[in-house]
Structure formats: structure tokens, C-alpha cells
Design a protein around this motif. Structure first.
Motif, PDB file in Angstrom:
ATOM      1  N   LEU A 230       0.860  -1.174   0.000  1.00  0.00           N
ATOM      2  CA  LEU A 230       0.000   0.000   0.000  1.00  0.00           C
ATOM      3  C   LEU A 230       0.901   1.230   0.000  1.00  0.00           C
ATOM      4  O   LEU A 230       1.834   1.308   0.803  1.00  0.00           O
ATOM      5  N   PRO A 231       0.673   2.179  -0.882  1.00  0.00           N
ATOM      6  CA  PRO A 231       1.508   3.386  -0.877  1.00  0.00           C
ATOM      7  C   PRO A 231       1.334   4.162   0.432  1.00  0.00           C
ATOM      8  O   PRO A 231       0.297   4.089   1.085  1.00  0.00           O
ATOM      9  N   GLU A 232       2.361   4.902   0.797  1.00  0.00           N
ATOM     10  CA  GLU A 232       2.343   5.636   2.072  1.00  0.00           C
ATOM     11  C   GLU A 232       1.192   6.633   2.129  1.00  0.00           C
ATOM     12  O   GLU A 232       0.533   6.769   3.153  1.00  0.00           O
ATOM     13  N   ALA A 233       0.928   7.318   1.034  1.00  0.00           N
ATOM     14  CA  ALA A 233      -0.173   8.293   1.003  1.00  0.00           C
ATOM     15  C   ALA A 233      -1.513   7.595   1.221  1.00  0.00           C
ATOM     16  O   ALA A 233      -2.393   8.119   1.912  1.00  0.00           O
ATOM     17  N   GLY A 234      -1.670   6.407   0.650  1.00  0.00           N
ATOM     18  CA  GLY A 234      -2.904   5.650   0.849  1.00  0.00           C
ATOM     19  C   GLY A 234      -3.074   5.206   2.287  1.00  0.00           C
ATOM     20  O   GLY A 234      -4.181   5.229   2.835  1.00  0.00           O
ATOM     21  N   ALA A 235      -1.954   4.811   2.914  1.00  0.00           N
ATOM     22  CA  ALA A 235      -2.002   4.395   4.319  1.00  0.00           C
ATOM     23  C   ALA A 235      -2.401   5.560   5.212  1.00  0.00           C
ATOM     24  O   ALA A 235      -3.240   5.407   6.111  1.00  0.00           O
ATOM     25  N   VAL A 236      -1.818   6.716   4.949  1.00  0.00           N
ATOM     26  CA  VAL A 236      -2.156   7.902   5.751  1.00  0.00           C
ATOM     27  C   VAL A 236      -3.630   8.247   5.584  1.00  0.00           C
ATOM     28  O   VAL A 236      -4.324   8.567   6.559  1.00  0.00           O
ATOM     29  N   LEU A 237      -4.127   8.167   4.368  1.00  0.00           N
ATOM     30  CA  LEU A 237      -5.535   8.481   4.107  1.00  0.00           C
ATOM     31  C   LEU A 237      -6.467   7.494   4.819  1.00  0.00           C
ATOM     32  O   LEU A 237      -7.441   7.904   5.456  1.00  0.00           O
ATOM     33  N   LEU A 238      -6.154   6.204   4.741  1.00  0.00           N
ATOM     34  CA  LEU A 238      -6.997   5.195   5.389  1.00  0.00           C
ATOM     35  C   LEU A 238      -6.972   5.330   6.912  1.00  0.00           C
ATOM     36  O   LEU A 238      -8.005   5.195   7.568  1.00  0.00           O
ATOM     37  N   ILE A 239      -5.813   5.610   7.474  1.00  0.00           N
ATOM     38  CA  ILE A 239      -5.707   5.774   8.928  1.00  0.00           C
ATOM     39  C   ILE A 239      -6.439   7.037   9.371  1.00  0.00           C
ATOM     40  O   ILE A 239      -7.159   7.029  10.378  1.00  0.00           O
ATOM     41  N   SER A 240      -6.286   8.118   8.604  1.00  0.00           N
ATOM     42  CA  SER A 240      -6.983   9.367   8.950  1.00  0.00           C
ATOM     43  C   SER A 240      -8.493   9.193   8.908  1.00  0.00           C
ATOM     44  O   SER A 240      -9.217   9.686   9.786  1.00  0.00           O
ATOM     45  N   ALA A 241      -8.977   8.491   7.890  1.00  0.00           N
ATOM     46  CA  ALA A 241     -10.423   8.250   7.783  1.00  0.00           C
ATOM     47  C   ALA A 241     -10.922   7.430   8.964  1.00  0.00           C
ATOM     48  O   ALA A 241     -12.000   7.703   9.513  1.00  0.00           O
ATOM     49  N   ALA A 242     -10.145   6.425   9.387  1.00  0.00           N
ATOM     50  CA  ALA A 242     -10.547   5.599  10.532  1.00  0.00           C
ATOM     51  C   ALA A 242     -10.570   6.415  11.813  1.00  0.00           C
ATOM     52  O   ALA A 242     -11.476   6.250  12.642  1.00  0.00           O
ATOM     53  N   ILE A 243      -9.604   7.303  11.990  1.00  0.00           N
ATOM     54  CA  ILE A 243      -9.567   8.141  13.197  1.00  0.00           C
ATOM     55  C   ILE A 243     -10.769   9.074  13.230  1.00  0.00           C
ATOM     56  O   ILE A 243     -11.419   9.233  14.276  1.00  0.00           O
ATOM     57  N   VAL A 244     -11.085   9.689  12.104  1.00  0.00           N
ATOM     58  CA  VAL A 244     -12.244  10.592  12.051  1.00  0.00           C
ATOM     59  C   VAL A 244     -13.533   9.824  12.330  1.00  0.00           C
ATOM     60  O   VAL A 244     -14.373  10.270  13.130  1.00  0.00           O
ATOM     61  N   LEU A 245     -13.701   8.669  11.711  1.00  0.00           N
ATOM     62  CA  LEU A 245     -14.911   7.862  11.929  1.00  0.00           C
ATOM     63  C   LEU A 245     -15.030   7.418  13.385  1.00  0.00           C
ATOM     64  O   LEU A 245     -16.110   7.527  13.990  1.00  0.00           O
ATOM     65  N   ALA A 246     -13.940   6.954  13.975  1.00  0.00           N
ATOM     66  CA  ALA A 246     -13.971   6.527  15.380  1.00  0.00           C
ATOM     67  C   ALA A 246     -14.303   7.702  16.295  1.00  0.00           C
ATOM     68  O   ALA A 246     -15.086   7.552  17.246  1.00  0.00           O
TER      69      ALA A 246
END
Length: 132
Positions: free
Chosen positions: A43-59
Motif C-alpha cells: 500500500l503506498p504511504e499516502a494511501g495508508a495515511v488516508l486510510l488511517i486518517s479516515a478511521a480516526i475521524v470515523l472513530a
């Protein structure tokens, strides 16, 4: 699942903790999986940051909604949740929210999740007439 995103209703202490710990566990698991994918370069680093950020916002959104429902069980408006953002005052409210039992019986936010009826104090005239 829908009730995780609704601001209406009340939430008992046990249900609140179950939901919050469940959300944090899922977010932590998601973080671990995404990090492993990024480390293995699947997974590209930018994609990982985006997925983690989305999970943090949702949580965060889900936990805020559950906190508002917990405040409703204490017969407090969700606006009291803004006090959680203030240092020291927020700590006291956050701790108190977990220690204080919800209001008995239905309140303006819905029925009692424990199914209790409201405590009604009898007047002295009612007490004397029932004693006769």
C-alpha cells in the motif's frame, strides 16, 4: 448499526463502555493492518495515511455520538459535551459521566434503558391517607 450514528436516545454506562471499547479496538486493529500493508509496500504511504486518517475521524465521530447519548441518560443536553473540550472541567465531566447512574424512568430524551419507572415522591397528605 444505525443507532451508532443517531444522536437520539439514551445509553447506559455498560453499553457506553462496550461501544467505546469496541470502536477503539476496531480502530486499533485497522491501524495495525494498514501499517503492516504499508511496511510490506503493498500500500503506498499516502494511501495508508488516508486510510488511517479516515478511521480516526470515523472513530471520533462514533465516540462523540455515544458520549452525547450517555449525557442524555443523565438528562443533560448534548451541548454539555462541549465542556469535555475544556481542560480540568472536561476531565471532571468525563469521569462523572462514567460514575453517575442515569436518571430513573423516562426523561426528555427517551425511556429508561434499564426499564425502571420514575421515582415519585408522595406528599405528606398521600402518606397520611394511605396509613388510615
Amino acid at each position: 448499526m444505525k443507532e451508532f450514528f443517531l444522536f437520539r436516545g439514551r445509553l447506559r454506562r455498560r453499553a457506553f463502555w462496550g461501544r467505546v471499547l469496541g470502536v477503539y479496538s476496531l480502530a486499533f486493529g485497522w491501524y495495525a493492518v494498514v501499517c503492516q500493508l504499508a511496511v510490506r509496500q503493498a500500500l503506498p504511504e499516502a494511501g495508508a495515511v488516508l486510510l488511517i486518517s479516515a478511521a480516526i475521524v470515523l472513530a471520533t465521530v462514533i465516540v462523540v455520538i455515544q458520549s452525547i447519548k450517555r449525557l442524555h441518560d443523565l438528562n443533560l443536553s448534548g451541548w454539555w459535551g462541549l465542556l469535555l473540550l475544556m481542560p480540568w472541567i472536561g476531565y471532571g465531566l468525563g469521569i462523572g459521566m462514567q460514575l453517575v447512574e442515569g436518571s430513573s424512568g423516562p426523561n426528555r430524551f427517551g425511556p429508561d434503558p434499564k426499564g425502571r419507572t420514575a421515582y415519585v415522591q408522595r406528599s405528606s397528605a398521600q402518606k397520611s391517607s394511605s396509613a388510615e
